[in-house]
Design an enzyme around this catalytic site. Structure first.
Site: not given
Length: 294
Positions: A46, A109, A135, A140, A164, A206
């Site tokens: 990202t 989304y 992840y 997000r 992550k 990360i």
């Protein structure tokens, strides 16, 4: 997956003032990480503004990082989408010989159920020729991948080797660490709670802040992994204000301002992102200048 223990960084994509990819700056940023104690690099996450890169630009970024790295650090490639078939198609067609794992984000989304998330990653695990890092970043994606779903995937697929975890919830992270298979890695995706997660049994991070201050943050992570708690927390609190600042007006606008202060790249971001305001830019410059003199 010893290569994924410690400090990984989610590399930015530096742009020139004309918004084209700055290849020379990207090489400098890679060398800056290698020279200052980072353990592995994450490509096209990202933070790389991957959503705004064309297909050709993505290939240019990959090529540049692979060539600049020269095999010195393990590389992880971001391969994620809210279109499961699209991810599977890329996994079946791309050459992954330069990478030790992929990092794949939970679908954004669409807001799938936990079963939908499981089935998405089942398809990815079955298609991927290299290990998979899940992840989870609800801020997000608009959906939280629960510990039960992550643990189910870790138990069902041997090549799902890590997560992550970026929900920003230390209790959720501890539940993951408590219930995970023995060799499964829980990696922090939240810079501010990296050290508490490591001390609870996490494998590292990360990071975004680490690419701006790699020496200090990587040292903190390794001190934490070695349970040298007091020394680790000194570094955590040294960098805590900067962690808040780089995310204050969005990522990667904040960390790119740090790179500008370090003379490594321009601070250019692509719309819909915009640069940080003058007040924050000045605070980041002052902090970066202070740390660089230490």
């Amino acid at each position: 997956m010893q290569a994924l223990i410690g400090t990984g960084v989610a590399l930015v994509t530096p742009f020139k003032k004309d918004f084209s990819v700055d290849v020379e700056a990207l090489k400098s940023i890679v060398n800056f990480q290698v020279d200052n104690g980072i353990d592995y690099l994450v490509v096209l996450g990202t933070t790389a503004e991957t959503a705004t890169l064309s297909k050709d630009e993505k290939e240019l970024v990959i090529k540049t990082i692979v060539e600049a790295n020269k095999g010195r650090l393990p590389l992880v490639l971001g391969v994620g989408s809210n279109n499961t078939q699209e991810v599977v198609a890329e996994l079946k067609s791309r050459d992954f010989s330069d990478f030790v794992a992929i990092l794949s984000v939970s679908p954004y989304y669409n807001k799938p159920t936990q079963e939908g998330i499981y089935q998405h990653f089942k398809a990815i695990a079955e298609a991927s020729p290299i290990p998979v890092i899940l992840y989870n970043v609800p801020g997000r994606t608009a959906s939280n991948m629960l510990p039960s779903t992550i643990i189910r995937l870790a138990n069902d697929f041997k090549n799902v080797v890590a997560v992550k975890e970026a929900a920003g919830d230390i209790v959720q992270a501890m539940k993951l660490i408590q219930g995970k298979p023995k060799d499964f890695l829980v990696i922090s995706g939240d810079d501010m709670i990296t050290l508490p997660m490591i001390l609870a049994g996490g494998a590292g991070v990360i990071s975004v802040i680490a690419e701006g201050f790699p020496k200090q943050f990587s040292e903190m992570v390794h001190l934490g992994l070695n349970k040298r708690v007091e020394e680790a927390y000194k570094l955590h609190y040294l960098l805590a204000d900067a962690i808040d600042m780089i995310f204050e007006q969005g990522n990667p606008a904040g960390i790119k301002e740090v790179f500008k202060s370090l003379g490594l790249s321009e601070n250019t971001v692509r719309l819909p992102l915009v640069n940080v305001d003058e007040n924050l830019a000045n605070r980041l410059y002052d902090f970066t200048n202070k740390i660089s003199k230490m």
